[in-house]
Write a protein that holds these residues in place. Structure first.
Motif, mmCIF file in Angstrom:
data_model
loop_
_atom_site.group_PDB
_atom_site.id
_atom_site.type_symbol
_atom_site.label_atom_id
_atom_site.label_comp_id
_atom_site.label_asym_id
_atom_site.label_seq_id
_atom_site.Cartn_x
_atom_site.Cartn_y
_atom_site.Cartn_z
ATOM 1 N N ALA A 59 0.809 -1.212 0.000
ATOM 2 C CA ALA A 59 0.000 0.000 0.000
ATOM 3 C C ALA A 59 0.847 1.269 0.000
ATOM 4 C CB ALA A 59 -0.932 -0.004 1.213
ATOM 5 N N GLY A 60 2.169 1.121 -0.070
ATOM 6 C CA GLY A 60 3.046 2.294 -0.098
ATOM 7 C C GLY A 60 3.376 2.838 1.269
ATOM 8 N N VAL A 61 3.182 2.031 2.321
ATOM 9 C CA VAL A 61 3.461 2.471 3.690
ATOM 10 C C VAL A 61 4.795 1.871 4.143
ATOM 11 C CG1 VAL A 61 2.674 2.468 6.088
ATOM 12 C CG2 VAL A 61 1.002 2.581 4.215
ATOM 13 N N PRO A 62 5.797 2.690 4.465
ATOM 14 C CA PRO A 62 7.054 2.153 4.994
ATOM 15 C C PRO A 62 6.828 1.443 6.322
ATOM 16 C CG PRO A 62 7.306 4.445 4.317
ATOM 17 C CD PRO A 62 5.833 4.151 4.316
ATOM 18 N N VAL A 104 15.659 -2.842 3.843
ATOM 19 C CA VAL A 104 16.911 -2.276 4.351
ATOM 20 C C VAL A 104 17.167 -2.887 5.722
ATOM 21 C CG1 VAL A 104 18.154 -0.180 5.024
ATOM 22 C CG2 VAL A 104 16.539 -0.114 3.106
ATOM 23 N N PHE A 105 18.350 -3.433 5.909
ATOM 24 C CA PHE A 105 18.707 -4.045 7.185
ATOM 25 C C PHE A 105 19.503 -3.063 8.035
ATOM 26 C CE2 PHE A 105 18.148 -7.813 4.474
ATOM 27 C CZ PHE A 105 17.254 -8.533 5.262
ATOM 28 N N LYS A 230 14.126 9.927 8.716
ATOM 29 C CA LYS A 230 13.450 10.009 7.416
ATOM 30 C C LYS A 230 13.932 8.915 6.470
ATOM 31 C CE LYS A 230 12.265 14.929 7.518
ATOM 32 N NZ LYS A 230 12.434 16.253 6.869
ATOM 33 N N ASP A 231 15.108 8.342 6.769
ATOM 34 C CA ASP A 231 15.584 7.235 5.946
ATOM 35 C C ASP A 231 14.734 5.988 6.126
ATOM 36 O OD1 ASP A 231 17.625 8.562 4.653
ATOM 37 O OD2 ASP A 231 19.108 8.122 6.205
ATOM 38 N N ASN A 244 12.013 -1.798 6.716
ATOM 39 C CA ASN A 244 13.226 -1.618 7.498
ATOM 40 C C ASN A 244 13.252 -2.666 8.606
ATOM 41 O OD1 ASN A 244 14.303 1.250 6.549
ATOM 42 N ND2 ASN A 244 12.074 1.369 6.728
ATOM 43 N N ILE A 245 14.290 -3.495 8.594
ATOM 44 C CA ILE A 245 14.380 -4.574 9.572
ATOM 45 C C ILE A 245 15.575 -4.335 10.487
ATOM 46 C CG2 ILE A 245 14.808 -7.032 9.900
ATOM 47 C CD1 ILE A 245 13.230 -7.602 7.429
ATOM 48 N N LEU A 246 15.312 -4.241 11.774
ATOM 49 C CA LEU A 246 16.372 -4.132 12.766
ATOM 50 C C LEU A 246 16.797 -5.534 13.177
ATOM 51 C CD1 LEU A 246 18.075 -2.390 14.780
ATOM 52 C CD2 LEU A 246 16.205 -2.764 16.418
#
Length: 540
Positions: A59-62, A104-105, A230-231, A244-246
């Protein structure tokens, strides 16, 4: 592809999560009302988290999510049409379509992802005291240290800065031959004592706790370049939200560091993002796994701040989803703000377990067709009780559903696949090399050498005199080039004014004042006032 499958994701503003007697859809416009995913180990929480993350990304949601066991990393690779996956999809009327998502890790230790860093100033005394497990007296001394640093223009970036500052407040040496050092730090010590009795014993305890934190990996976390949040809030070339995965398998070995780090991220998001109002979909969705660690033994002051951030960050367009084993892991005043619920199976072997199951059942809107308490113990792997917010913002009746299969890979990826993803990362090179800027440690070393300008008369006019203060205030109003985590004198003055106001206003009124001022001014001073009243989580 069936008609139903073509509408998955953001096509009609909903995410298809599962199917039982009824279909379970999570409405994107209500996704910022937060949520909760619970269930015993091995019941399917991670798969549910992946299904929801995929839906948001489509849906375009980070999305930001902590990966405790490495299983969530598979979202970055194409799913495999295994027999049990295809069978489950078919039973739901879906045509399984393998997919993968831009990922992104991140890794606090910089080993399996891009490094995540914050400055000591950004972390602030309240969260740092929580991270160090300090008592009230020790936390008070830490607050004094931060105040002295602000008043003397000492920038706190990394651990050595904080250590040097603590040494300056109460010098670790008083031997003959240390006269020059004593003279250089006399003004700092006097300023610190003006806020209360700062003893060597208390400072020594804080220093020892800093050593414990360093041994847990805190040294790699504090520093520059500091993370730009913001990244996290980007989309890929196809308009899908970045995932984004921590990487948190090692971080979780230090539970307090893990919980405080994620809380810092939430508070930073709250501090930086503008008011957004009601949106058609969130700006970001934040999954907080092992959420019970956030609330374990948290002092009342911190609990108040957590509740405040969770309650108010919704208006910034951020949805927060707590993932834990049982709803009772989350305090009632936070639990009441979590509108979207997914409950996997719980086991009830002991009286305590049975009480927990009953408490979990009571958090749902009853369905006359279901005995919720009984069903919770009967759910199979991949099954869940689901209640999402409906169009009018009220929870739907609880339904028993089978969670749909993810489109991406289920399970972890290989080290080679991870390296390939990081090599193509949109933030490659931005955070990978640490920078050691001049900060409190270097400034205090210069004072020892007699080459630093004293706090009474800075050479750059950024503080001390009236003209310097006026110049800094003007800079604050019209914008400055001060790096994040470094406060100009004007910002310190604005923040100190806020502290004074906050101390005179009862409890929640401070939050309303900060929010009102920020909305009216909208500039740097407005944001600083918000940090004082609401963002006191960082600087109190």
């Amino acid at each position: 592809m069936t008609a139903q499958d073509s509408k998955l994701g953001d096509t009609d503003g909903k995410i298809f999560v599962g199917k039982g007697d009824e279909q379970a859809w999570l409405t994107l416009a209500l996704a910022n009302r937060h949520g909760l995913v619970t269930g015993a180990t091995g019941t399917g929480k991670t798969v549910t988290l992946q299904v929801m993350a995929e839906g948001f990304a489509r849906a375009g949601v980070p999305v930001f999510a902590a990966d405790i066991k490495g299983d969530l990393s598979g979202i970055s690779e194409v799913g495999e049409p295994k027999d049990f996956i295809v069978k489950r999809a078919t039973e739901m009327g879906l045509n399984f379509q393998p997919d993968q998502f831009s990922t992104v890790f991140w890794d606090v230790f910089g080993e399996q992802g891009h490094p995540v860093r914050a400055t000591v100033t950004e972390m602030g005394p309240l969260l740092l005291a929580r991270m160090l497990d300090l008592n009230e007296v020790q936390e008070g001394v830490l607050n004094v240290a931060f105040r002295v640093a602000d008043d003397n223009g000492l920038t706190l970036i990394d651990m050595k800065d904080l250590r040097a500052l603590l040494d300056a407040i109460v010098p670790s040496t008083a031997k003959k031959g240390a006269d020059a050092e004593e003279d250089q730090f006399a003004a700092i010590r006097k300023a610190a004592q003006g806020f209360g009795n700062v003893t060597k014993a208390t400072v020594g305890t804080i220093q020892r706790q800093l050593l414990v934190l360093e041994n847990q990996g805190g040294t790699s976390f504090f520093g520059e370049p500091a993370l730009t949040l913001k990244d996290f809030m980007k989309t890929d070339r196809d308009g899908r939200g970045m995932v984004n995965i921590l990487v948190a398998d090692k971080l979780l070995q230090s539970p307090r560091l893990y919980a405080t780090f994620l809380l810092w991220m939430l508070s930073e998001l709250f501090e930086e993002l503008p008011e957004a109002g009601d949106l058609s979909k969130p700006k970001l969705v934040f999954f907080f796994d092992e959420a019970h660690l956030l609330f374990n033994d948290a002092p009342k002051a911190l609990m108040d701040k957590i509740e405040q951030v969770v309650r108010l960050i919704r208006s910034k367009g951020v949805g927060v989803y707590f993932v834990t084993q049982n709803p009772v892991d989350v305090p009632d005043r936070v639990l009441g703000q979590l509108g979207n619920r997914v409950q996997h199976a719980l086991r009830a072997f002991t009286p305590r377990d049975q009480k927990a199951v009953a408490a979990a059942a009571q958090t749902f809107r009853p369905n006359p067709k279901l005995d919720t308490t009984k069903v919770i113990t009967e759910l199979g792997k991949g099954e869940a009780l689901v209640s999402f917010l409906e169009g009018n913002g009220t929870p739907s009746m609880v339904e028993r559903v089978m969670i749909r299969p993810p489109s991406a890979r289920i399970g972890s990826i290989t080290p080679e696949e991870r390296k390939a993803i990081m090599a193509a990362s949109p933030v490659k090179g931005k955070y990978d090399t640490a920078v050691d800027s001049e900060s409190a440690y270097e400034m205090l070393q210069k004072r020892i050498a007699g080459t630093a300008v004293t706090a009474d008369g800075p050479a750059d006019g950024s503080g001390g005199g009236i003209l310097g203060q006026i110049g800094s205030i003007v800079g604050t109003i019209f914008g400055t080039n001060v790096k994040r985590g470094r406060l100009s004198t004007g910002q310190v003055i604005a923040r100190d004014v806020t502290r004074s106001v906050t101390n005179q206003v009862i409890g929640g009124m401070a939050a309303n004042i900060g929010k009102s001022v920020a909305g009216q001014l909208g500039g740097s001073i407005g944001r600083t006032l918000v940090r004082g009243a609401l963002g006191g989580l960082l600087r109190r």
